[in-house]
Design a protein around this motif. Structure first.
Motif, PDB file in Angstrom:
ATOM      1  N   VAL A  68       4.122 -36.740  49.491  1.00 47.69           N
ATOM      2  CA  VAL A  68       3.194 -37.548  48.703  1.00 47.69           C
ATOM      3  C   VAL A  68       2.285 -36.654  47.873  1.00 47.69           C
ATOM      4  CG1 VAL A  68       1.262 -39.169  48.832  1.00 47.69           C
ATOM      5  CG2 VAL A  68       3.270 -39.503  50.293  1.00 47.69           C
ATOM      6  N   GLN A 116       3.806 -45.324  50.331  1.00 51.12           N
ATOM      7  CA  GLN A 116       2.543 -44.828  49.794  1.00 51.12           C
ATOM      8  C   GLN A 116       2.690 -44.439  48.320  1.00 51.12           C
ATOM      9  OE1 GLN A 116       0.715 -41.837  52.210  1.00 51.12           O
ATOM     10  NE2 GLN A 116      -1.096 -41.649  50.894  1.00 51.12           N
ATOM     11  N   LEU A 117       3.803 -43.774  47.992  1.00 50.21           N
ATOM     12  CA  LEU A 117       4.006 -43.352  46.602  1.00 50.21           C
ATOM     13  C   LEU A 117       4.166 -44.539  45.660  1.00 50.21           C
ATOM     14  CD1 LEU A 117       6.364 -40.249  46.913  1.00 50.21           C
ATOM     15  CD2 LEU A 117       4.055 -40.302  45.951  1.00 50.21           C
ATOM     16  N   ARG A 168       2.466 -36.421  43.692  1.00 48.21           N
ATOM     17  CA  ARG A 168       1.308 -36.770  42.858  1.00 48.21           C
ATOM     18  C   ARG A 168       0.831 -35.588  42.029  1.00 48.21           C
ATOM     19  NH1 ARG A 168      -1.886 -40.734  47.167  1.00 48.21           N
ATOM     20  NH2 ARG A 168      -0.552 -42.554  46.773  1.00 48.21           N
ATOM     21  N   ALA A 214       6.098 -42.505  53.413  1.00 54.19           N
ATOM     22  CA  ALA A 214       5.855 -41.738  52.187  1.00 54.19           C
ATOM     23  C   ALA A 214       6.295 -42.521  50.960  1.00 54.19           C
ATOM     24  CB  ALA A 214       6.590 -40.399  52.264  1.00 54.19           C
TER      25      ALA A 214
END
Length: 237
Positions: free
Chosen positions: A54, A82-83, A58, A79
């Motif tokens: 992650v 979340q991404l 980013r 992950a």
């Protein structure tokens, strides 16, 4: 993380940038070396677990994350979720990367969960690198990487926990038909040919299906179709 390997990038256009997330250093190194030799691919970073995946995604903003699922600290499912939870970064930059799950087994129960979280598709680690590279390119172009038979087996064997039933009343008869054809792995042009309608009409139907199902992409929609029973393994259209 080390810098990008761009030597084999396609000189005719901008290469697809890739972040490799896998807890096995040998696997990461091998994938990086082999993918960097493929035309149009630039590996720009690596991550050894889900937390780092992650963070690096980013920071580096790759087009595609090649995501293993069984990793320490945070698995590939979390992950991925979340991404993909933000449509744009805080500074207004482009949206999240496409996620391609890479796994050892076709029947990995984690894969269906990752697809349900919004991953564009999955590939097997044993595939020839050219096929993995093509999956990366397909995902970067906004398409899904579907293996209908394998996906059907996985969902049937171990459905996602808490999966919602398909809101059939929300879909028109034509939209259900389009969803079934999507589940066989047909592309939009192939669906248009099968139904004898225009490509723009198919795109409209696909968009409606994704919106009504709350699906992040075609693959997620197909997972929902299998789990709801609208499509069963072995369905060929």
């Amino acid at each position: 993380m080390t810098g990008p390997d761009t030597g084999a990038a396609d000189a005719a256009g901008t290469p697809v940038t890739v972040l490799i997330a896998d807890d096995d250093a040998v696997t990461r190194s091998g994938l990086r070396t082999l993918l960097s030799l493929q035309p149009g691919i630039a590996v720009i970073g690596e991550a050894a677990d889900g937390v780092e995946a992650v963070e690096e995604a980013r920071r580096l903003r790759p087009d595609v994350v090649l995501m293993d699922v069984r990793m320490p600290r945070r698995n590939g499912i979390e992950a991925t979720r979340q991404l993909l939870s933000r449509s744009v970064d805080a500074d207004g930059a482009a949206g999240p990367p496409k996620i391609v799950v890479i796994t050892t087994f076709e029947n990995d129960d984690y894969v269906t969960a990752a697809l349900g979280a919004g991953a564009s598709g999955f590939v097997l680690k044993r595939l020839p690198v050219r096929q993995i590279a093509e999956a990366v390119r397909v995902a970067a172009a906004g398409e899904a990487i579907l293996f209908p038979a394998a996906l059907g087996r996985m969902v049937t064997a171990r459905p996602l926990r808490g999966a919602e039933a398909l809101p059939k009343a929300a879909l028109t008869v034509r939209e259900e038909e389009v969803l079934r054809l999507m589940a066989t792995g047909l592309s939009n042009p192939e669906i248009a040919q099968s139904l004898a309608v225009s490509l723009e009409t198919v795109k409209t139907h696909v968009g409606n299906v994704l919106t009504k199902l709350g699906a992040q992409n075609r693959t997620h929609a197909v997972v929902i179709a299998y789990e709801s029973g609208l499509v069963v393994p072995g369905f060929t259209g």
